[in-house]
Design an enzyme around this catalytic site. Structure first.
Site, mmCIF file in Angstrom:
data_model
loop_
_atom_site.group_PDB
_atom_site.id
_atom_site.type_symbol
_atom_site.label_atom_id
_atom_site.label_comp_id
_atom_site.label_asym_id
_atom_site.label_seq_id
_atom_site.Cartn_x
_atom_site.Cartn_y
_atom_site.Cartn_z
ATOM 1 N N GLY A 34 0.799 -1.220 0.000
ATOM 2 C CA GLY A 34 0.000 0.000 0.000
ATOM 3 C C GLY A 34 0.826 1.261 0.000
ATOM 4 O O GLY A 34 0.416 2.270 0.572
ATOM 5 N N CYS A 35 1.966 1.238 -0.630
ATOM 6 C CA CYS A 35 2.919 2.349 -0.624
ATOM 7 C C CYS A 35 2.871 3.102 -1.949
ATOM 8 O O CYS A 35 2.529 2.528 -2.984
ATOM 9 C CB CYS A 35 4.322 1.755 -0.388
#
Length: 160
Positions: A34-35
């Site tokens: 989720g970066c």
């Protein structure tokens, strides 16, 4: 000391000695699903496919220490990497890269390649460590360094 003295847990839970990669050039990366840098999975996989027949392997280590960007379990991470980016390079169990619970492998890497400020701290996901065929760190790359920007370094390490 080299990386060959370390063991890590595969994403499916098995204990793996890094000695299995002896003689290969490695790119060790702390990753997250989720970066903002998560699209680098695509570039990492492209590097792996381009150079694997020459003895190059990307090793992905999920980490949830930066903004909680890897909260899922290993099975979820493996599924995400395969379905979203067709990741075929080896992935490992979630680890810490900083702090008192940092995995010994990452303690070693940070000591050998402390980074631009010399602190040794990993600042964010997708920090990359290039390892030579002798098992020693060659270079460290910031999360902002795109995988395709390190092809020259990989080719030099493969030729050494």
């Amino acid at each position: 000391m080299t990386i060959y003295q370390f063991s890590v847990r595969g994403i499916t839970g098995e204990e793996i000695s890094l000695d299995r990669y002896r003689g290969q050039v490695l790119l060790i990366v702390n990753t997250a699903s989720g970066c903002g840098f998560t699209p680098q999975y695509e570039g990492l996989e492209a590097l792996y496919r381009r150079y694997r027949d020459k003895g190059f392997v990307v090793l992905g280590f999920p980490c949830n220490q930066f903004g909680g960007q890897e909260p899922g379990a290993e099975a979820e991470i493996a599924t995400f990497c395969k379905t979203q980016f067709d990741v075929d390079f080896p992935m490992f169990s979630k680890i810490d890269v900083n702090g008192e619970h940092a995995h010994p492998l990452f303690r070693y890497l940070k000591k050998e390649k402390a980074g631009i400020l010399g602190s040794g701290i990993i600042k964010w996901n997708f920090t990359k460590f290039l390892i030579g065929r002798d098992g020693e760190p060659v270079a460290r790359f910031a999360p902002t360094t795109k995988p395709e920007e390190i092809t020259d370094d990989i080719e030099k390490a493969l030729a050494a």
